[in-house]
Design an enzyme around this catalytic site. Structure first.
Site, PDB file in Angstrom:
ATOM      1  N   GLY A 175      56.196 -69.397  27.147  1.00 24.15           N
ATOM      2  CA  GLY A 175      57.436 -69.760  26.447  1.00 24.15           C
ATOM      3  C   GLY A 175      57.467 -69.255  25.024  1.00 24.15           C
TER       4      GLY A 175
ATOM      5  N   GLY B 203      56.837 -69.528  21.751  1.00 26.28           N
ATOM      6  CA  GLY B 203      56.015 -70.350  20.876  1.00 26.28           C
ATOM      7  C   GLY B 203      56.286 -70.090  19.408  1.00 26.28           C
ATOM      8  NE  ARG B 204      54.650 -64.602  18.054  1.00 28.05           N
ATOM      9  CZ  ARG B 204      54.105 -63.492  17.638  1.00 28.05           C
ATOM     10  NH1 ARG B 204      53.944 -63.288  16.352  1.00 28.05           N
ATOM     11  NH2 ARG B 204      53.733 -62.580  18.493  1.00 28.05           N
TER      12      ARG B 204
ATOM     13  CE  LYS C 189      57.658 -61.332  18.416  1.00 33.68           C
ATOM     14  NZ  LYS C 189      57.586 -59.994  19.006  1.00 33.68           N
TER      15      LYS C 189
ATOM     16  CG  ASP D 183      50.852 -69.768  12.756  1.00 38.48           C
ATOM     17  OD1 ASP D 183      51.406 -69.108  13.671  1.00 38.48           O
ATOM     18  OD2 ASP D 183      50.306 -69.225  11.776  1.00 38.48           O
ATOM     19  N   GLY D 184      53.424 -70.713  15.135  1.00 40.25           N
ATOM     20  CA  GLY D 184      54.837 -70.361  15.218  1.00 40.25           C
ATOM     21  C   GLY D 184      55.260 -69.288  14.234  1.00 40.25           C
TER      22      GLY D 184
ATOM     23  CG  ASP E 265      54.028 -62.832  28.983  1.00 33.84           C
ATOM     24  OD1 ASP E 265      53.156 -62.384  29.737  1.00 33.84           O
ATOM     25  OD2 ASP E 265      53.873 -62.931  27.757  1.00 33.84           O
ATOM     26  CG  ASN E 266      54.880 -59.165  26.731  1.00 34.69           C
ATOM     27  OD1 ASN E 266      55.564 -60.072  26.275  1.00 34.69           O
ATOM     28  ND2 ASN E 266      53.614 -58.995  26.412  1.00 34.69           N
TER      29      ASN E 266
END
Ligand code: AMP
Ligand code: MG
Length: 487
Positions: A84, A86-87, A107, A119-120, A246-247
């Site tokens: 998902g 995440g950042r 992003k 840490d996003g 996922d890419n």
């Protein structure tokens, strides 16, 4: 400035969740892509401070409704059921000047429910790299996500060492990945899966709606686009570096410019990424990996295909098998252009194999080789031949190859030949050491090398003095041997 819509947000809940950006200390605009903004229908562009506030996430753009998207994925072959955003945050969709729906995403805008231990945030280096490389790919006409803006955050992010932080704004045809389908499939959420597939069809492959089996047509269309995409990558030496499911974009765009790099000395086994120890994503492995990723996509669709009876598995298998033929057909015409031969030339493939082996054995730089060959085709002088021969450690065998190549040319087609070769062979690519140089300067507060490099890589066929300087292959001491995702 942008007129957002939120179609994806209407899909079932696990596919996206609302989430606000976390403000940064002191956003400053590095770059804003005004032509792209215009393409997205932006009219009045506000001042830089407002742009910096919007594109850092410090202020929510009017009508934006930030959401983090769920997805799963096979990372280096291992399945992770929940990755998902995440950042990253989807601000919404914009219908562009061509009537195409495009995602706008921040992003590096802070933690989300999908952040796990992260840490996003994003360091400045990867933001500049993605800006340069994605805009170069767009200028090459290779399907890709785009760069709309980059902002420094005024904060440090801690990786191996503390680095300046930044936020990147990405525009994509969509952020639907093979991993998005895996996310719905692994939860056995058939309603979400079907809604996602219907959305992807409507958005990217509307002609599939009328097919006998729309979900099979979706699979076939994605296979065709991925095959064409990977052939385009390889024609200019692009190594994606992290071809996880996922890419892998359902729209068939290049997405996720983490540890990507362009091959310099031709070597099919070349891999740059520091995290790709086993060289899974090496240059020549890319078609096989894309096909493997598409097989994972096909598996997710089986519950939908089986609605049509048991034939689903066989049909999906056939669709995946057709990747090879589609890839080869695309590659054949790209190779013909690169060599300035007719699209139906019977010699093109053998000549390309011959040249690849010349480049490999003779330690030749791929981009410089095709550029020098283009010049030699335009005017076959001794000077141009010598420039080409200077690139190899084996001038004798290259000379023999040149003779075979000239024998395969159609006489009297000089102009068409040059045009085809120029189209297939850029003067410049974003060379790894030049990208690194621009990043290093930016870390010292000097963005001039980034702007200069961006200017030339977005005009990749221009033969300017500045382009020539930045196009030159790395010397031994300048070579970048490893790239990092910097996550
Ligand atoms: P990527 O390597 O960018 O494809 O990311 C793989 C996964 O790791 C995705 O789920 C990302 O959202 C997540 N990720 C990468 N970097 C961070 C970060 N700094 N904070 C949170 N999640 C991250
Ligand atoms: Mg990714």
């Amino acid at each position: 400035m942008l007129s957002f819509e939120h179609r994806y947000a209407t899909l079932p809940e696990p596919l996206s969740v609302e989430c606000a950006a976390t403000p940064v200390a002191n956003p400053e605009l590095i770059a804003f892509n005004a032509p792209l903004a215009a393409e997205l229908g932006a009219k009045e562009i506000p001042d830089e401070a407002t742009l910096a506030a919007w594109f850092s996430g410090n202020q929510t753009m009017p009508n934006a409704s930030p959401r983090a998207l769920g997805y799963a994925g096979h990372q280096f072959g291992n399945f992770v059921p929940q990755l998902g955003d995440g950042r990253a945050l989807l601000l919404g969709e914009v219908v562009d000047q061509h009537g195409k729906r495009r995602d706008v995403q921040l992003k590096g805008s802070g933690r989300t429910p999908f952040s796990r231990g992260g840490d996003g945030r994003s360091p400045l280096g990867p933001v500049l790299r993605e800006y340069l490389v994605s805009e170069f790919m767009a200028a090459m006409g290779i399907p890709t996500t785009r760069a709309l803006a980059a902002v420094t955050s005024g904060e440090r992010v801690v990786r191996q060492l503390p680095e300046p932080g930044a936020v990147f704004t990405r525009v994509a045809s969509s952020h639907i990945r093979v991993g998005t389908f895996q996310f719905a499939a692994v939860r056995r959420d058939e309603a979400a899966l079907k809604a996602l597939a219907d959305h992807a069809i409507e958005r990217h492959y509307p002609e599939a709606v009328n097919a006998q089996d729309p979900y099979l047509a979706l699979l076939e269309a994605v296979v065709a686009r991925q095959a064409a995409l990977v052939a385009r990558w390889m024609s200019i030496g692009f190594i994606h570096g992290v071809m996880n499911t996922d890419n892998c974009s359902i729209a068939g765009e290049t997405i996720d410019y983490g540890p990507c790099a362009f091959m310099e000395q031709f070597d099919p086994q070349k891999a740059y990424s520091s995290v790709d120890q086993g060289k899974r994503y090496a240059f020549a492995n890319q078609p096989g990996i894309a096909q493997w990723n598409l097989a994972r996509f096909a598996e997710t669709l089986l519950p939908l295909l089986n609605e049509q009876g048991d034939a689903g598995v066989a049909q999906a298998t056939d669709a995946i098998r057709r990747f090879d033929g589609l890839f080869s057909a695309e590659q054949r015409h790209l190779h013909a252009d690169k060599l300035g031969l007719a699209a139906d030339s019977v010699d093109a493939e053998a000549l390309m194999e011959g040249l690849e082996s010349q480049m490999h054995q003779g330690r030749m730089d791929m981009t410089a080789t095709f550029d020098a060959l283009t010049h030699y085709a335009a005017s076959p002088t001794d000077e141009h031949r010598d420039a080409l021969l200077a690139l190899t450690t084996q001038p004798q065998s290259l000379t023999a190859w040149l003779e075979a190549w000239q024998a395969a040319q159609v006489a009297g087609q000089e102009e068409a030949r040059f045009a085809a070769m120029r189209r297939g062979n850029p003067v410049i690519i974003p060379r790894n050491h030049r990208v690194q140089e621009a990043i290093d300067a930016a870390y010292d507060g000097d963005f001039a090398p980034f702007y200069t490099l961006l200017g030339v890589v977005t005009q990749p066929f221009d033969d300017s003095t500045e382009a020539r300087r930045l196009a030159a292959p790395a010397t031994d001491s300048e070579q970048v041997l490893r790239t990092f995702c910097g996550t």
